[in-house]
Design a protein around this motif. Structure first.
Motif, PDB file in Angstrom:
ATOM      1  N   PHE A 140      19.008  16.708  -8.185  1.00 12.57           N
ATOM      2  CA  PHE A 140      17.609  16.495  -7.388  1.00 12.57           C
ATOM      3  C   PHE A 140      16.803  15.589  -8.481  1.00 12.57           C
ATOM      4  CE2 PHE A 140      18.872  18.959  -4.172  1.00 12.57           C
ATOM      5  CZ  PHE A 140      17.842  18.795  -2.810  1.00 12.57           C
ATOM      6  N   VAL A 141      16.949  15.973  -9.647  1.00 10.87           N
ATOM      7  CA  VAL A 141      16.034  15.333 -10.644  1.00 10.87           C
ATOM      8  C   VAL A 141      16.769  13.850 -10.618  1.00 10.87           C
ATOM      9  CG1 VAL A 141      15.622  14.818 -13.132  1.00 10.87           C
ATOM     10  CG2 VAL A 141      15.195  16.939 -12.207  1.00 10.87           C
ATOM     11  N   ILE A 142      18.079  13.745 -10.692  1.00 11.71           N
ATOM     12  CA  ILE A 142      18.574  12.315 -10.579  1.00 11.71           C
ATOM     13  C   ILE A 142      18.151  11.536  -9.478  1.00 11.71           C
ATOM     14  CG2 ILE A 142      20.689  11.147 -10.438  1.00 11.71           C
ATOM     15  CD1 ILE A 142      21.715  13.331 -12.422  1.00 11.71           C
ATOM     16  N   LEU A 143      18.359  12.250  -8.229  1.00  9.23           N
ATOM     17  CA  LEU A 143      17.752  11.596  -6.898  1.00  9.23           C
ATOM     18  C   LEU A 143      16.496  10.993  -6.985  1.00  9.23           C
ATOM     19  CD1 LEU A 143      19.411  13.775  -4.148  1.00  9.23           C
ATOM     20  CD2 LEU A 143      20.174  11.605  -4.799  1.00  9.23           C
ATOM     21  N   GLY A 144      15.480  11.995  -7.455  1.00 10.98           N
ATOM     22  CA  GLY A 144      14.262  11.736  -8.013  1.00 10.98           C
ATOM     23  C   GLY A 144      13.986  10.390  -8.617  1.00 10.98           C
ATOM     24  N   PHE A 145      14.736  10.102  -9.713  1.00 10.32           N
ATOM     25  CA  PHE A 145      14.614   9.053 -10.359  1.00 10.32           C
ATOM     26  C   PHE A 145      15.027   7.722  -9.865  1.00 10.32           C
ATOM     27  CE2 PHE A 145      14.162  11.632 -14.505  1.00 10.32           C
ATOM     28  CZ  PHE A 145      13.063  11.085 -14.951  1.00 10.32           C
ATOM     29  N   ILE A 146      16.172   7.897  -9.261  1.00 11.61           N
ATOM     30  CA  ILE A 146      16.672   6.736  -8.495  1.00 11.61           C
ATOM     31  C   ILE A 146      15.829   6.309  -7.182  1.00 11.61           C
ATOM     32  CG2 ILE A 146      18.678   6.035  -6.787  1.00 11.61           C
ATOM     33  CD1 ILE A 146      20.403   7.921  -8.198  1.00 11.61           C
ATOM     34  N   ALA A 147      15.364   7.401  -6.542  1.00 16.52           N
ATOM     35  CA  ALA A 147      14.339   7.027  -5.248  1.00 16.52           C
ATOM     36  C   ALA A 147      13.056   6.156  -5.965  1.00 16.52           C
ATOM     37  CB  ALA A 147      13.883   8.201  -4.548  1.00 16.52           C
ATOM     38  N   TRP A 148      12.538   6.804  -7.091  1.00 16.61           N
ATOM     39  CA  TRP A 148      11.336   6.203  -7.546  1.00 16.61           C
ATOM     40  C   TRP A 148      11.536   4.814  -8.102  1.00 16.61           C
ATOM     41  CZ3 TRP A 148       6.633   8.058  -7.312  1.00 16.61           C
ATOM     42  CH2 TRP A 148       5.443   7.600  -7.872  1.00 16.61           C
ATOM     43  N   TYR A 149      12.602   4.592  -8.993  1.00 17.75           N
ATOM     44  CA  TYR A 149      13.006   3.157  -9.328  1.00 17.75           C
ATOM     45  C   TYR A 149      13.250   2.188  -8.262  1.00 17.75           C
ATOM     46  CZ  TYR A 149      13.787   5.531 -13.927  1.00 17.75           C
ATOM     47  OH  TYR A 149      13.831   6.251 -15.039  1.00 17.75           O
ATOM     48  N   ALA A 150      13.866   2.684  -7.067  1.00 17.90           N
ATOM     49  CA  ALA A 150      14.189   1.865  -5.877  1.00 17.90           C
ATOM     50  C   ALA A 150      12.631   1.436  -5.312  1.00 17.90           C
ATOM     51  CB  ALA A 150      15.032   2.553  -5.027  1.00 17.90           C
ATOM     52  N   MET A 151      11.777   2.389  -5.132  1.00 14.71           N
ATOM     53  CA  MET A 151      10.466   2.042  -4.743  1.00 14.71           C
ATOM     54  C   MET A 151       9.883   1.045  -5.624  1.00 14.71           C
ATOM     55  SD  MET A 151       8.899   5.570  -3.079  1.00 14.71           S
ATOM     56  CE  MET A 151       9.793   6.684  -4.174  1.00 14.71           C
ATOM     57  N   LEU A 152       9.895   1.194  -7.060  1.00 15.27           N
ATOM     58  CA  LEU A 152       9.211   0.327  -7.984  1.00 15.27           C
ATOM     59  C   LEU A 152       9.777  -1.007  -7.836  1.00 15.27           C
ATOM     60  CD1 LEU A 152       8.929   2.368 -10.981  1.00 15.27           C
ATOM     61  CD2 LEU A 152       7.158   1.585  -9.683  1.00 15.27           C
ATOM     62  N   LEU A 153      11.319  -1.151  -7.577  1.00 13.75           N
ATOM     63  CA  LEU A 153      11.954  -2.405  -7.494  1.00 13.75           C
ATOM     64  C   LEU A 153      11.779  -3.117  -6.222  1.00 13.75           C
ATOM     65  CD1 LEU A 153      15.200  -1.618  -9.166  1.00 13.75           C
ATOM     66  CD2 LEU A 153      13.457  -3.034 -10.100  1.00 13.75           C
ATOM     67  N   ALA A 154      11.028  -2.385  -5.441  1.00 12.42           N
ATOM     68  CA  ALA A 154      10.765  -2.985  -3.857  1.00 12.42           C
ATOM     69  C   ALA A 154       9.643  -4.047  -3.829  1.00 12.42           C
ATOM     70  CB  ALA A 154      10.744  -1.943  -2.713  1.00 12.42           C
ATOM     71  N   ARG A 155       8.878  -3.867  -4.868  1.00  8.18           N
ATOM     72  CA  ARG A 155       7.599  -4.702  -4.829  1.00  8.18           C
ATOM     73  C   ARG A 155       7.513  -5.410  -6.072  1.00  8.18           C
ATOM     74  NH1 ARG A 155       3.392  -0.024  -3.169  1.00  8.18           N
ATOM     75  NH2 ARG A 155       1.693  -1.858  -3.523  1.00  8.18           N
ATOM     76  N   PRO A 156       6.978  -6.624  -6.016  1.00  7.79           N
ATOM     77  CA  PRO A 156       6.681  -7.584  -7.371  1.00  7.79           C
ATOM     78  C   PRO A 156       5.799  -6.837  -8.447  1.00  7.79           C
ATOM     79  CG  PRO A 156       6.563  -8.776  -5.447  1.00  7.79           C
ATOM     80  CD  PRO A 156       6.482  -7.307  -4.926  1.00  7.79           C
ATOM     81  N   VAL A 157       6.042  -7.248  -9.735  1.00  7.36           N
ATOM     82  CA  VAL A 157       5.287  -6.375 -10.818  1.00  7.36           C
ATOM     83  C   VAL A 157       3.683  -6.904 -10.466  1.00  7.36           C
ATOM     84  CG1 VAL A 157       5.001  -6.523 -13.118  1.00  7.36           C
ATOM     85  CG2 VAL A 157       7.268  -6.770 -12.333  1.00  7.36           C
ATOM     86  N   ARG A 158       3.486  -8.076 -10.071  1.00  7.30           N
ATOM     87  CA  ARG A 158       2.120  -8.482  -9.680  1.00  7.30           C
ATOM     88  C   ARG A 158       1.358  -7.216  -8.817  1.00  7.30           C
ATOM     89  NH1 ARG A 158       5.132 -12.095  -7.453  1.00  7.30           N
ATOM     90  NH2 ARG A 158       4.702 -12.692  -5.420  1.00  7.30           N
ATOM     91  N   ASP A 159       2.133  -6.999  -7.712  1.00  6.26           N
ATOM     92  CA  ASP A 159       1.603  -6.130  -6.756  1.00  6.26           C
ATOM     93  C   ASP A 159       1.406  -4.828  -7.380  1.00  6.26           C
ATOM     94  OD1 ASP A 159       1.815  -8.441  -5.042  1.00  6.26           O
ATOM     95  OD2 ASP A 159       3.368  -7.728  -3.764  1.00  6.26           O
ATOM     96  N   LEU A 160       2.300  -4.383  -8.002  1.00  6.94           N
ATOM     97  CA  LEU A 160       2.120  -3.124  -8.636  1.00  6.94           C
ATOM     98  C   LEU A 160       0.993  -2.848  -9.712  1.00  6.94           C
ATOM     99  CD1 LEU A 160       6.014  -2.133  -9.402  1.00  6.94           C
ATOM    100  CD2 LEU A 160       4.355  -1.218  -7.476  1.00  6.94           C
ATOM    101  N   GLN A 177      -1.699  -4.856  -9.261  1.00 11.64           N
ATOM    102  CA  GLN A 177      -2.976  -4.915  -8.634  1.00 11.64           C
ATOM    103  C   GLN A 177      -3.129  -3.715  -7.740  1.00 11.64           C
ATOM    104  OE1 GLN A 177      -2.298  -8.426  -6.133  1.00 11.64           O
ATOM    105  NE2 GLN A 177      -2.756  -9.704  -7.667  1.00 11.64           N
ATOM    106  N   ALA A 178      -2.147  -3.111  -7.387  1.00 13.55           N
ATOM    107  CA  ALA A 178      -2.339  -1.745  -6.556  1.00 13.55           C
ATOM    108  C   ALA A 178      -2.640  -0.544  -7.546  1.00 13.55           C
ATOM    109  CB  ALA A 178      -0.824  -1.380  -5.964  1.00 13.55           C
ATOM    110  N   ARG A 179      -2.312  -0.555  -8.548  1.00 16.11           N
ATOM    111  CA  ARG A 179      -2.891   0.787  -9.754  1.00 16.11           C
ATOM    112  C   ARG A 179      -4.163   0.273  -9.639  1.00 16.11           C
ATOM    113  NH1 ARG A 179       0.686   1.068 -15.065  1.00 16.11           N
ATOM    114  NH2 ARG A 179      -0.796   2.758 -15.355  1.00 16.11           N
ATOM    115  N   ARG A 180      -4.990  -0.647  -9.538  1.00 13.72           N
ATOM    116  CA  ARG A 180      -6.151  -0.703  -9.638  1.00 13.72           C
ATOM    117  C   ARG A 180      -7.124   0.189  -8.613  1.00 13.72           C
ATOM    118  NH1 ARG A 180      -5.399  -6.537 -10.382  1.00 13.72           N
ATOM    119  NH2 ARG A 180      -5.103  -6.789 -12.604  1.00 13.72           N
ATOM    120  N   SER A 181      -6.398   0.169  -7.556  1.00 14.15           N
ATOM    121  CA  SER A 181      -7.033   1.060  -6.385  1.00 14.15           C
ATOM    122  C   SER A 181      -6.351   2.637  -6.004  1.00 14.15           C
ATOM    123  CB  SER A 181      -6.951   0.083  -5.119  1.00 14.15           C
ATOM    124  OG  SER A 181      -5.479  -0.118  -4.886  1.00 14.15           O
ATOM    125  N   HIS A 182      -5.298   3.035  -7.129  1.00 14.15           N
ATOM    126  CA  HIS A 182      -4.704   4.182  -6.622  1.00 14.15           C
ATOM    127  C   HIS A 182      -5.502   5.397  -6.721  1.00 14.15           C
ATOM    128  CE1 HIS A 182      -4.943   5.517 -10.880  1.00 14.15           C
ATOM    129  NE2 HIS A 182      -4.715   6.563 -10.573  1.00 14.15           N
TER     130      HIS A 182
END
Length: 381
Positions: free
Chosen positions: A196-216, A218-223
């Protein structure tokens, strides 16, 4: 003579847009993009294979097949027995362990072959996952398609996969000697927990890669700091319950008390601390283990309600939806868990319960991700 400029003109408006943004849509992404889409697809394949591995592992346990191969041969073990003498040799090794001597003395060679194929398929699938990771990582590395800062993350997945193989063998060895006829439940919990830890890392990485770095960025400013903290606690609480579920599965505790909400007609099951030394009851006493799993489930539900209510107050529509989906999955998992107990844990219900745990795990991670990196939306939401 220069032309007059409007006082409403944006500063730097005369600079060509391409020079400001760059060919990749933003200076922040220049040189960082890599093959984000291809890596994400590769991660999806790995994710599906790990989920399949969990299902096959569950069926291997339910068929009592996990101890049928008594040696760990990462390379040569990829080939199954190829002749009658090879099969007889493997069967002879199995006949030396407690599971055969105590539970399966009347087993025939044909019956042994059935459980052998389950365990061999489980290990073979592990080799396939390792190969898919190695080929993918090497290919992206050689072609220099890994985004900046991502090589270590992707390498971590391979390291965790290698550790998972070693822990799997550590788990199997617990049932090869002594008086135990199955693997130690706490080792099974470690093995499933790492999956489940491995699944968690894979899912988190896939979510990060789904959005451009600049969007991420910018999004962190309003988290939402508080919501992110609560969802992190939710993630850890759910993980604890998954580990406790593995302890239940490891000793078939789900088939010991098949009434609900009581256990053997009372809130607390009888003989909760009869095994000596006392601490072994928390791993080997079916009543104790199932009782702890149930009580933790109730506490998890109460905490989840609190997190969900806080998530519903998010100003971001996508974040609210993410928390709603995770909470619905949690309710479904609780309902399925009760059904599994009432029906004495048939293999279909047990596997469905395990698969829904994967879905719930990913949805909690997704809700956490949205609280950390909320999607942009209009002023009106």
């Amino acid at each position: 003579m220069s032309q007059k400029r409007s006082i409403f003109e944006e500063v730097g408006e005369s600079v060509p847009k391409r020079e400001v943004e760059g060919p990749n849509g933003g200076m922040i992404d220049r040189g960082r993009g890599g093959a984000r889409r291809a890596i994400r697809l590769w991660l999806f394949v790995l994710f599906a294979l790990v989920v399949l591995m969990i299902v096959v592992g569950g069926l291997t346990r339910l068929t009592d097949s996990g101890l049928s191969i008594t040696e760990w041969r990462p390379v040569s073990g990829a080939l199954p027995p190829m002749s009658v003498s090879d099969w007889q040799s493997e069967f002879a090794k199995y006949q030396q362990i407690p599971q055969f001597q105590i539970e399966n003395k009347g087993m025939t060679l044909a019956e042994f072959q059935v459980i052998y194929w389950w365990e061999w398929g489980h290990r073979q699938l592990g080799r396939v996952i390792g190969l898919v990771w190695a080929l993918g990582f090497a290919g992206f590395l050689v072609t220099r398609k890994i985004p900046v800062g991502w090589a270590g993350r992707l390498l971590l997945l391979g390291a965790l996969g290698g550790a998972q193989g070693a822990i799997g063998w550590w788990m199997v060895t617990s049932g090869l000697s002594g008086e135990r006829t199955a693997v130690a439940s706490y080792r099974l919990a470690v093995h499933l927990g790492l999956a489940f830890v491995i699944l968690g890392f894979i899912a988190w990485y896939a979510m990060l890669l789904a959005r451009p770095v600049r969007d991420l960025m910018q999004a962190r400013r309003s988290h939402e700091v508080r919501l992110f903290g609560l969802s992190t606690g939710w993630m850890h609480f759910a993980f604890l319950q998954i580990l406790l579920g593995a302890l239940v599965a490891g000793i078939d505790a789900g088939r010991s008390y098949t009434d609900w909400p009581l256990m053997a007609g009372s809130l607390v099951p009888p003989q909760m601390m009869v095994i000596e030394p006392w601490w072994r009851n928390f791993f080997e006493n079916p009543g104790t283990v199932q009782f702890i799993h149930r009580m933790t489930g109730y506490l998890l539900l109460a905490f989840s309600v609190m997190v969900w209510l806080r998530g519903r107050r998010s100003a971001n529509r996508a974040t609210r939806a993410a928390f709603n989906m995770a909470f619905v999955a949690l309710l479904a998992q609780i309902g399925l868990g009760i059904f599994t107990v009432l029906t004495a844990a048939p293999w279909q219900a047990a596997i469905a319960h395990q698969l829904l745990a994967v879905v719930l795990w990913v949805l909690i991670l997704r809700a956490r991700f949205h609280s950390r990196y909320p999607l942009a939306q209009s002023v009106r939401g």
